[in-house]
Design an enzyme around this catalytic site. Sequence first.
Site, short mmCIF file in Angstrom:
data_model
loop_
_atom_site.label_atom_id
_atom_site.label_comp_id
_atom_site.label_asym_id
_atom_site.label_seq_id
_atom_site.Cartn_x
_atom_site.Cartn_y
_atom_site.Cartn_z
N ASP A 67 31.90 73.78 55.53
CA ASP A 67 32.79 72.66 55.85
C ASP A 67 34.12 73.12 56.46
O ASP A 67 34.42 74.31 56.48
CB ASP A 67 33.05 71.80 54.60
CG ASP A 67 33.39 72.63 53.36
OD1 ASP A 67 33.72 73.82 53.51
OD2 ASP A 67 33.32 72.09 52.25
N ASN A 135 34.47 66.73 40.95
CA ASN A 135 33.76 65.44 40.91
C ASN A 135 32.28 65.61 41.28
O ASN A 135 31.59 64.63 41.53
CB ASN A 135 34.44 64.42 41.85
CG ASN A 135 34.44 64.88 43.30
OD1 ASN A 135 33.85 65.90 43.65
ND2 ASN A 135 35.11 64.12 44.16
N HIS A 137 31.14 67.37 43.91
CA HIS A 137 30.84 67.56 45.34
C HIS A 137 30.37 69.00 45.61
O HIS A 137 30.74 69.93 44.92
CB HIS A 137 32.00 67.13 46.25
CG HIS A 137 33.20 68.02 46.31
ND1 HIS A 137 34.49 67.54 46.30
CD2 HIS A 137 33.32 69.37 46.42
CE1 HIS A 137 35.33 68.55 46.40
NE2 HIS A 137 34.66 69.66 46.47
N GLU A 142 30.96 64.18 49.08
CA GLU A 142 31.62 63.51 47.97
C GLU A 142 30.68 62.52 47.27
O GLU A 142 29.75 62.00 47.90
CB GLU A 142 32.83 62.74 48.50
CG GLU A 142 33.93 63.62 49.08
CD GLU A 142 34.84 64.23 48.02
OE1 GLU A 142 34.34 64.72 47.00
OE2 GLU A 142 36.06 64.21 48.24
C1 GLP Z 1 36.52 72.56 47.97
C2 GLP Z 1 35.36 72.98 48.93
C3 GLP Z 1 34.10 73.23 48.16
C4 GLP Z 1 34.43 74.01 46.91
C5 GLP Z 1 35.19 73.13 45.95
C6 GLP Z 1 35.66 73.81 44.70
O1 GLP Z 1 37.06 71.35 48.25
N1 GLP Z 1 35.08 72.08 50.00
O2 GLP Z 1 33.17 73.94 49.00
O3 GLP Z 1 33.24 74.44 46.26
O4 GLP Z 1 36.22 72.42 46.61
O5 GLP Z 1 36.78 74.61 44.91
P1 GLP Z 1 37.30 75.67 43.89
O6 GLP Z 1 36.32 76.81 43.94
O7 GLP Z 1 38.65 76.07 44.37
O8 GLP Z 1 37.32 75.02 42.54
#
Ligand code: GLP
Length: 240
Positions: A67, A135, A137, A142
Amino acid sequence: MKIKTFEQTDELDRYAADRFAGLLDAKPGAVLGLATGSTPIGIYEKIIAKHARGEISFRRATTFNLDEYVGLPPEHPQSYAYFMRDKLFGSIDLPPGGANIPSGVAADLAAECARYDRLLAERPIDLQLLGLGHNGHIGFNEPDHALQGGTHVVRLRENTREANARFFGSMDEVPKQAITMGIGSILKVRAILLVVKGADKAEIVRQALAGPITTECPASLLQTHADVTVLVDQAAGRLL
Ligand code: GLP
């Protein structure tokens, strides 16, 4: 699903790095699916160390990221393109052109999504690294009443923007939209490594792995995939 719980984050990171090294050893031209966020940083550090020791090469590999934020150019420090250069690509031998990340600044975002899907169709992903949002995702898919299969533009949920605000100067600077690989593309990859760290993810990882399969928790759809390995630290895995 295989679930592996690690006492030490360091061991978890090493296990994940070893999976990538093993794959590249067996298949130097492998296609790797990569993720951003804080979760994979330790894994990337281990991969860089392996590369520095001459144990792993990306010369023939291709990577796809999940992404990117809409509106952030690759030189923006909070763009995922910048993150990947900073945390991994700048320190390994992946050739320029070997890395694919959707562009969040394409003039025609729909065309950019179609371009990304064409590339993914040409080069199926062998191993996809995934983190987990609070959440549920994955990538930026989402929770919603319906999910999309292919690459698409998504409006970020407020709780996602709040979770990611720590990387920006203020909430106002956090993009409202992102471009993300779809659930269909994620479920098409050959093998998945889902990595979850920290007590604040214990409840959502329980829902994702042991709760009902529902679009309201996109990660729960991973229960339908034949080859998922879940790596959790003890804090994240305590409700499993
Ligand atoms: C972000 C990314 C995800 C990631 C998630 C968790 O928004 N788009 O690919 O897995 O949130 O992030 P973190 O590893 O900092 O908790």
